[in-house]
Design an enzyme around this catalytic site. Structure first.
Site, PDB file in Angstrom:
ATOM      1  N   LYS A 128      12.124   2.028   0.783  1.00  0.00           N
ATOM      2  CA  LYS A 128      12.321   0.924   1.725  1.00  0.00           C
ATOM      3  C   LYS A 128      13.426   1.230   2.726  1.00  0.00           C
ATOM      4  O   LYS A 128      13.362   0.818   3.877  1.00  0.00           O
ATOM      5  CB  LYS A 128      12.638  -0.377   0.982  1.00  0.00           C
ATOM      6  CG  LYS A 128      11.447  -0.881   0.210  1.00  0.00           C
ATOM      7  CD  LYS A 128      11.468  -2.366  -0.030  1.00  0.00           C
ATOM      8  CE  LYS A 128      10.180  -2.740  -0.717  1.00  0.00           C
ATOM      9  NZ  LYS A 128       9.572  -3.961  -0.382  1.00  0.00           N
ATOM     10  N   LYS A 211       1.288   2.753  -1.071  1.00  0.00           N
ATOM     11  CA  LYS A 211       0.898   1.489  -1.683  1.00  0.00           C
ATOM     12  C   LYS A 211       0.577   0.439  -0.617  1.00  0.00           C
ATOM     13  O   LYS A 211       1.208   0.413   0.431  1.00  0.00           O
ATOM     14  CB  LYS A 211       2.100   1.038  -2.525  1.00  0.00           C
ATOM     15  CG  LYS A 211       1.981  -0.306  -3.183  1.00  0.00           C
ATOM     16  CD  LYS A 211       3.254  -0.634  -3.951  1.00  0.00           C
ATOM     17  CE  LYS A 211       4.174  -1.582  -3.192  1.00  0.00           C
ATOM     18  NZ  LYS A 211       3.641  -2.909  -2.941  1.00  0.00           N
ATOM     19  N   LYS A 214       2.698  -6.210   1.385  1.00  0.00           N
ATOM     20  CA  LYS A 214       2.788  -7.345   2.310  1.00  0.00           C
ATOM     21  C   LYS A 214       3.542  -6.980   3.562  1.00  0.00           C
ATOM     22  O   LYS A 214       3.234  -7.415   4.650  1.00  0.00           O
ATOM     23  CB  LYS A 214       3.660  -8.451   1.705  1.00  0.00           C
ATOM     24  CG  LYS A 214       3.141  -9.250   0.650  1.00  0.00           C
ATOM     25  CD  LYS A 214       4.197 -10.316   0.350  1.00  0.00           C
ATOM     26  CE  LYS A 214       4.431 -10.367  -1.116  1.00  0.00           C
ATOM     27  NZ  LYS A 214       5.687  -9.782  -1.523  1.00  0.00           N
TER      28      LYS A 214
END
Ligand code: ATP
Ligand code: MG
Length: 348
Positions: A128, A211, A214
Site C-alpha cells: 500500500k 488482488k 475496493k
C-alpha cells in the site's frame, strides 16, 4: 466446536467460547472479492455454534484520507452489503468500529506490545505504501496492531478472512502470545484464521497477479457488488485472459493466473469446486465461458444489490441497527479491555 473448526490454543490453558469476529473497511464500494472472500462466508458461519460479530472498520479506513461525507456513506453501504447478503442483526452483532471505543483503547495497549520489527515484515504495508512509505500515516503502519485489538477485544477464537489477511491474523496471535507471556497470564486466545474455499484471493480482472481491491485504481479491474448486469458483462468480457481455451484438468491452470482467477470466481459464486468447474467447462473458449460467468455473477449479485439500494434509502434504519450492535459489542469488549489495563498495571 463445529467440525472443521479446530480450536488452536495449544499455548494457552484457558478455554474460550467459540466466537467469530471479522471486519470490512469502508474505503470504497464492496467488491466481488469482499463478497466471496469475506461476506458470503460470514453468512455461512452465522447461526451455528459460533457467536458472530461483524464490523465496519471505519478507523482502518481513515489510515488513508477519506472525504468525511463519503466515509459516512461508505460506512452505511458496507453495513447494507452485510445485511443484504444475509447478516441478520438478531443473530449477529453488526456495528461500526468507531462507535466502540474499546478498539482504539486496546489498539494503543497493543502498540506497546507489538514490535517495530514485526510491523516491518507486513507485506500489505509495503504494497500500500509503495515507494512513498515516509509519507504514509502512522496509522497505516500500525494498522495490524489495531486489527489485533479488533479481534482480541472480543476474545475471538476464529477470524474468517481472505488470503491477503493471513499475515495480520498471524501477527494477532504473536501479540496475544507475547501479552500472555509478558504478564504471566492466559488471557488472550490464539485466534485461528479461517481461510477456506475456492475464491480466497480474487484477482484483479486486468492483472491476474494483483488482488482485486475496493481501493484499486481502475473500476474495470473489479466487479462492484452494486454493478448492474450490463457493467458486469462488460467487465468480464474485457477481463484479461490468455488466448488458450479452458484446460481439461486443473493442472492446466498452472501459470495461467487470469484463467485460474475466472475459474475460481465461477467456483466461488456457484458453490462448486474449481475441479467441478473444469469438469463442466473444460475445453470451452472465452467467448463461451465469460458470458456464462457474467450470467452467474448477475444471478447471484442482482438480488443483493437491489436489497442494498433499498436499505440505503433509509440510512436512519441502518444507523439504528449499528447503534444497537455497538451496545451489544461494548458489553463484551469493555470488560476485556478493562481487565487488560488492570493486568498491565493501569489504575482504573
Ligand atoms: P482496500 O483496497 O481498501 O484494502 P479491500 O477490498 O482489500 O479494500 P478490506 O476491507 O481490506 O477490502 O478487506 C475486507 C475483507 O475482504 C478481508 O477479509 C479481506 O481478506 C477480504 N478480501 C479483500 N479483497 C479480497 C479478494 N480480492 N479476494 C478475497 N478476499 C478479499
Ligand atoms: Mg484490503
Amino acid at each position: 466446536m463445529p467440525p472443521g473448526f479446530q480450536q488452536d490454543n495449544a499455548m494457552t490453558e484457558a478455554t474460550f467460547a467459540p466466537r467469530v469476529f471479522s471486519g470490512i473497511k469502508p474505503s470504497g464500494g464492496l467488491t466481488l472479492g469482499n463478497y466471496l472472500g469475506a461476506i458470503k462466508r460470514f453468512v455461512e458461519m452465522q447461526g451455528g455454534d459460533f457467536e458472530t460479530i461483524f464490523c465496519v472498520v471505519d478507523l482502518h479506513a481513515i489510515t488513508v484520507w477519506q472525504d468525511p461525507e463519503e466515509l459516512k456513506r461508505a460506512t452505511r453501504e458496507v453495513a447494507a452489503g452485510y445485511l443484504a447478503s444475509g447478516i441478520d442483526p438478531e443473530k449477529s452483532i453488526l456495528f461500526n468500529q468507531s462507535r466502540v471505543s474499546a478498539h482504539a483503547e486496546l489498539g494503543w495497549l497493543f502498540n506497546c506490545v507489538a514490535r517495530v520489527g514485526w510491523m516491518n515484515r507486513m507485506t500489505q504495508f509495503k504494497e500500500k505504501a509503495g515507494k512513498n512509505a515516509e509519507k504514509q500515516s502512522l496509522g497505516l503502519y500500525a494498522y495490524p496492531s489495531l486489527m489485533a485489538a479488533d479481534i482480541l477485544a472480543y476474545h475471538a477464537t476464529h477470524v474468517p478472512v481472505g488470503d491477503d489477511q493471513k499475515q495480520h491474523v498471524e501477527l494477532t496471535r504473536d501479540i496475544a502470545a507475547k501479552f500472555n507471556h509478558d504478564y504471566g497470564v492466559d488471557f488472550f486466545p490464539l485466534t485461528t484464521p479461517v481461510i477456506e474455499g475456492p475464491a480466497m484471493r480474487v484477482m484483479n480482472l486486468r492483472d491476474g497477479t494483483k488482488k482485486m481491491s475496493k481501493s484499486g485504481e481502475s473500476d474495470m479491474e473489479r466487479i462492484n457488488m452494486t454493478d448492474d448486469a450490463d457493467t458486469i458483462a462488460k467487465k468480464f468480457k474485457k477481463a484479461r485472459t490468455d488466448p488458450a481455451p479452458l484446460p481439461e484438468s486443473l493442472d492446466g491452470l498452472k501459470d495461467r493466473p487470469e484463467a485460474k482467477n475466472l475459474v475460481d470466481i465461477y467456483a466461488g459464486l456457484s458453490g462448486m469446486s474449481a475441479e467441478q468447474v473444469i469438469a463442466e467447462h473444460g475445453g470451452a473458449g472465452w467467448g463461451q465461458f465469460k458470458p456464462a460467468l457474467a450470467d452467474l455473477a448477475v444471478e447471484k449479485l442482482a438480488p443483493i444489490s437491489s436489497e442494498m439500494a433499498r436499505l440505503m434509502d433509509d440510512p436512519a434504519e441502518i444507523d439504528r441497527i449499528m447503534a444497537r450492535g455497538a451496545e451489544r459489542a461494548r458489553a463484551i469488549a469493555d470488560p476485556i479491555v478493562s481487565k487488560t489495563s488492570e493486568l498491565m498495571g493501569l489504575l482504573r
